[in-house]
Design a protein around this motif. Structure first.
Motif, short mmCIF file in Angstrom:
data_model
loop_
_atom_site.label_atom_id
_atom_site.label_comp_id
_atom_site.label_asym_id
_atom_site.label_seq_id
_atom_site.Cartn_x
_atom_site.Cartn_y
_atom_site.Cartn_z
N PRO A 50 19.48 -28.19 23.92
CA PRO A 50 18.09 -27.84 23.58
C PRO A 50 17.04 -28.75 24.19
O PRO A 50 15.93 -28.30 24.47
N ARG A 89 27.21 -21.43 22.71
CA ARG A 89 25.79 -21.06 22.62
C ARG A 89 25.12 -21.88 21.51
O ARG A 89 25.71 -22.13 20.47
N SER A 91 21.92 -21.97 18.77
CA SER A 91 21.03 -21.04 18.09
C SER A 91 19.59 -21.29 18.55
O SER A 91 19.25 -22.41 18.95
N PRO A 92 18.74 -20.27 18.51
CA PRO A 92 17.34 -20.45 18.94
C PRO A 92 16.59 -21.54 18.19
O PRO A 92 15.70 -22.18 18.76
N ASP A 93 16.94 -21.77 16.90
CA ASP A 93 16.25 -22.83 16.17
C ASP A 93 16.83 -24.22 16.46
O ASP A 93 16.37 -25.22 15.90
N TRP A 133 26.67 -13.97 20.75
CA TRP A 133 25.21 -13.83 20.82
C TRP A 133 24.65 -14.21 19.47
O TRP A 133 25.25 -13.90 18.43
N SER A 136 17.44 -13.74 17.28
CA SER A 136 16.27 -14.59 17.48
C SER A 136 15.88 -15.37 16.23
O SER A 136 15.18 -16.38 16.33
N LYS A 137 16.32 -14.91 15.07
CA LYS A 137 16.00 -15.60 13.82
C LYS A 137 17.02 -16.68 13.47
O LYS A 137 16.89 -17.33 12.42
N SER A 138 18.02 -16.85 14.29
CA SER A 138 19.10 -17.82 14.04
C SER A 138 19.80 -17.54 12.72
O SER A 138 20.18 -18.45 11.98
N ASP A 180 15.81 -7.76 18.27
CA ASP A 180 17.01 -7.85 17.44
C ASP A 180 17.50 -6.49 16.94
O ASP A 180 18.33 -6.42 16.04
N ARG A 310 15.60 -15.96 30.12
CA ARG A 310 16.86 -15.33 29.78
C ARG A 310 16.74 -13.90 29.27
O ARG A 310 17.72 -13.21 29.12
N GLN A 311 15.53 -13.46 28.94
CA GLN A 311 15.34 -12.07 28.49
C GLN A 311 14.19 -11.44 29.25
O GLN A 311 13.63 -12.03 30.15
#
Length: 311
Positions: A50, A89, A91-93, A133, A136-138, A180, A310-311
């Motif tokens: 991160p 991977r 997590s987004p958070d 995967w 987005s909210k983790s 999502d 990435r998106q």
């Protein structure tokens, strides 16, 4: 080669050589391998920390993680005791680190404190976890089961299995849309991509996109509308519009295309040609192969710091 030279980047391209226990470091100006770093056995995938200061190479058969500087390619440290980290991977958070154990049939969820990881839960899954995967909210981890033909969902906070669902043959990579709502699953044992609506209590198959035999790995195009998928048997890469769920482009990609990265401007695809021991560079404007670089045996993961979103 002039357009490729004009888009030269400053940071190296990394290619994992899965059957040679090494990572090839490629100069993106000369397009030559300048260094080959020993890793643990069977490095398959890699992921940036991160803080963007370390590139983590997951050595599945050596049960270890190798940390490398993404700018200088200098080895920083090795973390041992991570069982069978095939795919990985954050997590987004940035609070969780997740690995899929391809040969040991489990998914591990670790707490991440910015430096170290502590195992929170080991979750038994179906046979041969492949890719993961995180929404987005983790809140949810999705993982494909390559040999039991399943997709499972895990609650990230409680580390409890939420559901499991049958898929087509040999599901590999999984890609979630930014809202999502949908998951795309590449079917390595099929000829395309399954699309699931995951907004309900259980997933619902809503579409099958025919892309090519051996649909395998995804890479977002960076525009929040399109995603590339490599078709490992068909020797092509397809571009999917995930707002309309249609295939809009196809590119030749020789010798078993697998993992991909994308240049910062979105023009060039860097893809591992798994059966040819090469990194292949494809110009998406001309739909032509513009460069190939010799690397090690069975190249798999591909990554560079100078990449499109990435998106």
């Amino acid at each position: 080669m002039a357009p490729l030279a004009a888009h030269a980047q400053s940071n190296p391209v990394f290619v994992l050589n899965s059957l040679e226990a090494s990572v090839s470091v490629i100069d993106p100006v000369t397009w030559k391998e300048v260094k080959r770093i020993p890793t643990g056995k069977e490095p398959h995938h890699l992921y940036l920390t991160p803080d963007e200061k370390s590139l983590i190479i997951a050595n599945a058969l050596s049960d270890s993680l190798l940390f490398v500087d993404p700018k200088t390619a200098e080895v920083q440290r090795t973390v041992r005791g991570i069982l069978d980290p095939y795919q990985l991977r954050f997590s987004p958070d940035m609070k969780w680190f997740v690995t899929a154990a391809n040969r040991l049939n489990h998914v591990d969820i670790y707490h991440w404190d910015g430096t170290a990881m502590t195992l929170a839960k080991r979750i038994a899954t179906g046979k041969t976890p492949s890719h993961v995967w995180i929404d987005s909210k983790s809140s949810t981890v999705y993982a494909t089961m390559q040999d039991s033909d399943e997709l499972v969902a895990i609650d990230l906070l409680t580390q409890a299995l939420k559901w499991r669902s049958k898929t087509g043959a040999m599901p590999a990579d999984v890609f979630g849309t930014p809202d999502d709502k949908f998951l795309l699953i590449g079917l390595t044992g099929g000829e395309g991509v399954e699309v699931y609506d995951v907004t309900g209590r259980e997933p619902r198959l809503v579409q099958m996109l025919k892309t090519g035999k051996g649909a395998h790995a995804f890479r977002g195009a960076g525009d929040k509308r399109h995603v590339f998928v490599s078709n490992r048997v068909a020797d092509t890469i397809s571009k999917i519009d995930y707002q309309t769920m249609t295939v809009v482009e196809s590119y030749p990609a020789p010798s078993g295309p697998d993992c991909m990265d994308l240049s910062a401007d979105g023009r060039y695809i860097y893809v591992a040609s798994r059966w040819a021991k090469k990194l292949t560079v494809i110009d998406t404007r001309t739909r032509q192969v513009v460069r190939q670089v010799k690397v090690g045996k069975s190249p798999h993961g591909v990554w560079t710091l100078d990449h499109a979103a990435r998106q």
